[in-house]
Scaffold this motif. Structure first.
Motif, PDB file in Angstrom:
ATOM      1  N   ARG A 188      17.297  50.045  41.437  1.00 40.72           N
ATOM      2  CA  ARG A 188      16.481  50.514  40.320  1.00 40.72           C
ATOM      3  C   ARG A 188      15.083  49.918  40.427  1.00 40.72           C
ATOM      4  O   ARG A 188      14.849  48.994  41.190  1.00 40.72           O
ATOM      5  N   ARG A 189      14.142  50.479  39.683  1.00 38.01           N
ATOM      6  CA  ARG A 189      12.789  49.935  39.580  1.00 38.01           C
ATOM      7  C   ARG A 189      11.992  50.035  40.886  1.00 38.01           C
ATOM      8  O   ARG A 189      11.056  49.260  41.098  1.00 38.01           O
ATOM      9  N   TYR A 229       3.720  52.719  38.634  1.00 39.76           N
ATOM     10  CA  TYR A 229       5.135  53.019  38.374  1.00 39.76           C
ATOM     11  C   TYR A 229       5.760  51.908  37.535  1.00 39.76           C
ATOM     12  O   TYR A 229       6.430  52.168  36.537  1.00 39.76           O
ATOM     13  N   TRP A 261      11.342  46.129  30.893  1.00 41.61           N
ATOM     14  CA  TRP A 261      11.492  45.902  29.444  1.00 41.61           C
ATOM     15  C   TRP A 261      12.190  44.584  29.150  1.00 41.61           C
ATOM     16  O   TRP A 261      12.200  44.127  28.008  1.00 41.61           O
ATOM     17  N   HIS A 299       8.141  52.953  29.207  1.00 41.13           N
ATOM     18  CA  HIS A 299       9.243  53.851  28.848  1.00 41.13           C
ATOM     19  C   HIS A 299      10.405  53.053  28.277  1.00 41.13           C
ATOM     20  O   HIS A 299      10.883  53.318  27.174  1.00 41.13           O
ATOM     21  N   HIS A 342      21.870  55.004  30.391  1.00 50.79           N
ATOM     22  CA  HIS A 342      21.366  56.267  29.840  1.00 50.79           C
ATOM     23  C   HIS A 342      22.514  57.117  29.280  1.00 50.79           C
ATOM     24  O   HIS A 342      22.345  57.821  28.291  1.00 50.79           O
TER      25      HIS A 342
END
Ligand code: HEM
Ligand SMILES: [Cu+2]
Length: 543
Positions: free
Chosen positions: A462-463, A83, A154, A90, A402
């Motif tokens: 998140r993550r 993941y 990222w 991504h 997003h």
């Protein structure tokens, strides 16, 4: 209107694939970027669907990642490792290989020279070199997949990126190289705007798309070197242990965050400013009205570019930053809202009492206005230090960016694609197909990301590849939304392919637009105009 071309356009002037990879023509180089960026978007999009599939249900029901075939995974990788890797690919691909190069290198390359009445950009060879440098960086980034992959997120935060057993050095060098391409493209565009405008095309007669690309180019040239240095320092820290970010060696891991965001926050404006330029063109064309507040919008592009360098600290509100710094960065972040609001209100004022044509590009522009407004306002919410203490690193942040990157930039890319399709390819696409793609993408997008604001407010971090049952329902809705988005992009792809293969021949100016590219043939000839344009009026009233 309806002028017949001689048939020798930039597309068929020189035959053979080789002529494309050695072409110095800005339009052909734009197409090379278009193919590359859309391919990376496809890969990044498939990864997004995989992440959402994993998040469809908590892992008590088993993990989707476990079904990734062995040849695609490193021995011993757990579903959590996979993941982290898919999420990192991504995010990194969407940022460095899709959205940062996207509008400037595709539409900027194609239309900046045409809109200012020039034959090409200032440095055609450098332009082609920029594409090859971009591809070299992209190839290195992709090849990490065949080594030990990448799992740092990222943002490559230290100290984990110093310790991670994945291909961090290869990936940061890849981002470094792609950054070089961005700097070279920015440089090319700044000189093109200053040196190659047609006689009479003063700066204050340039279309707002040119102002947006110009402001973006300034950020590309000034900010990207910071990222380059930061990534090189990280590579050196991993390789030689210089002790700049590694706390074990007396380094400061938070210093990396300052350096990284000193580029990456201006970089979010590299990603949104060009989109705003497209929106100005779409709104004036499909409301049949000259844009309201042209000068204010042009200044606001420069204003956003300038202020964007002073807000990076809002990413460090919970990194042990002093209260004073927090207050200053909070205030400056809200300040960016002023030039942004000027654009929003001027676009709405232009639409007001316009003779609106509800064509697909305008629907994408309206989608941008609605979604970017939510993205922007949730940015202001996150700029409040007290609130960010709760929302930092939750799904509220994931939804926020997003809404800006997909709801904003990607909507503008789709609007620009269907607006300029006849000019780029000389063919008409199906309006129904374009509108259907918008319906699925717009609805799918809100179904995917709006629930994430609620998940974030409820505390979902998140993550994480797993979550508590309380979050299941909203995650299920979010994942179904991602399938609708995918359907929309598939419809758009089919519409583009059908347009390319069997679309009707496009007239010079199908939408009655006012900018110079619509005075050129569809598609344009190799050097753009039969006669070099001389501009005697403007903006948006070129004779
Ligand atoms: C089009 C549909 C998209 C979907 C369904 C999607 C979905 C996702 C998901 C599920 C995550 C992981 C969240 C987490 O685990 O924290 C994610 C992260 C991310 N996405 Fe997207 N995404 C999409 C498009 C984009 C685009 C166009 C961008 C462009 C910038 C983007 C940039 C990112 C970034 C930067 C991250 C953070 C990665 C990290 O935490 O390191 N996404 N996205
Ligand atoms: Cu920021």
């Amino acid at each position: 209107m309806g002028h017949v071309s001689t048939g020798k356009s930039y597309i068929n002037e020189e035959p053979g694939l080789k002529s494309w990879f050695t072409s110095l023509d800005h339009k052909r180089i734009a197409i090379l970027y278009f193919v590359a960026v859309m391919t990376f978007f496809l890969i990044g999009g498939i990864m997004a669907l995989l992440l959402r599939l994993e998040l469809f249900s908590p892992n008590t029901a088993g993990s989707v990642m476990e079904h990734i075939p062995n040849f695609l995974r490193k021995a011993g990788d757990t579903p959590a490792d996979l993941y982290n890797q898919v999420m990192t690919y991504h995010g990194a691909m969407m940022v460095f290989m899709v959205i940062v190069p996207g509008i400037p290198a595709i539409f900027g390359n194609f239309f900046l020279p045409l809109q200012i009445g020039a034959k090409d950009v200032a440095f055609p060879r450098l332009n082609l070199l920029s594409w090859y440098v971009f591809m070299a960086g992209a190839a290195l980034a992709v090849s990490t997949f065949f080594f030990s992959k990448i799992d740092t997120g990222w943002t490559f935060y230290t100290p984990y990126s110093i310790r991670s057993g994945t291909s961090v050095v290869m990936m940061v060098v890849a981002a470094f190289i792609m950054g070089m391409s961005s700097i070279l493209t920015g440089l090319n565009f700044i000189v093109t705007v200053h040196k190659l405008r047609a006689p009479g095309m003063t700066m204050w007669r340039m279309p707002l798309f040119c102002w947006a690309i110009y402001s973006t180019a300034i950020i590309q040239v000034l900010a990207t070197p910071i990222l380059a240095i930061t990534l090189l320092l990280l590579a050196m820290e991993r390789t030689f242990g210089v002790g700049i970010f590694d706390p074990k060696l007396g380094g400061d891991p938070v210093l990396f965050q300052h350096f990284f965001w000193f580029y990456s926050h201006p970089a979010v404006y590299i990603m949104i400013l060009p989109a705003m330029g497209i929106i100005s063109e779409l709104i004036t064309t499909y409301s049949k009205k000259t844009i309201f507040g042209y000068t204010a919008i042009a200044y606001s592009s420069i204003g956003i570019a300038a202020v964007s360098f002073f807000v990076w600290g809002h990413h460090l509100f919970v990194s042990g930053q002093s209260e004073v710094a927090g207050i200053v960065f909070s205030f400056l972040t809200m300040l960016v809202g002023v030039p942004t609001a000027i654009k929003m209100f001027n676009w709405l004022a232009t639409l007001y009492k316009g003779s609106i044509e509800f064509r697909a590009p305008l629907l994408y522009a309206l989608g941008f206005l609605f979604l970017f407004a939510i993205g922007g306002m949730t940015g202001v919410i996150l700029a409040v230090t007290a609130v960010d203490v709760h929302f930092h690193d939750t799904y509220f942040v994931v939804a926020h960016f997003h809404y800006v990157m997909v709801g904003g930039t990607l909507m503008a890319i789709m609007g620009g694609l269907f607006h300029w399709f006849p000019k780029i390819f000389g063919k008409m696409h199906s309006e129904t197909g374009a509108i259907m793609s918008w319906v699925f993408i717009f609805i799918g997008f809100n179904v995917t990301f709006f629930p994430q604001f609620i998940l974030g407010a409820k505390g979902m971090p998140r993550r994480y590849f797993d979550y508590i049952p309380e979050y299941e329902q909203l995650n299920k809705i979010s994942t179904v939304g991602s399938w609708l988005i995918a359907t929309g992009f598939i419809i758009a792809l089919i519409t583009v392919i059908k347009g390319l293969t069997s679309g009707a021949k496009a007239p010079k100016n199908p939408w009655g637009s006012k900018t110079l590219e619509w005075h050129a043939e569809s598609p344009p000839i190799m050097h753009n105009f039969e006669q070099d344009p001389i501009v005697t009026a403007g903006p948006y009233e070129y004779k």
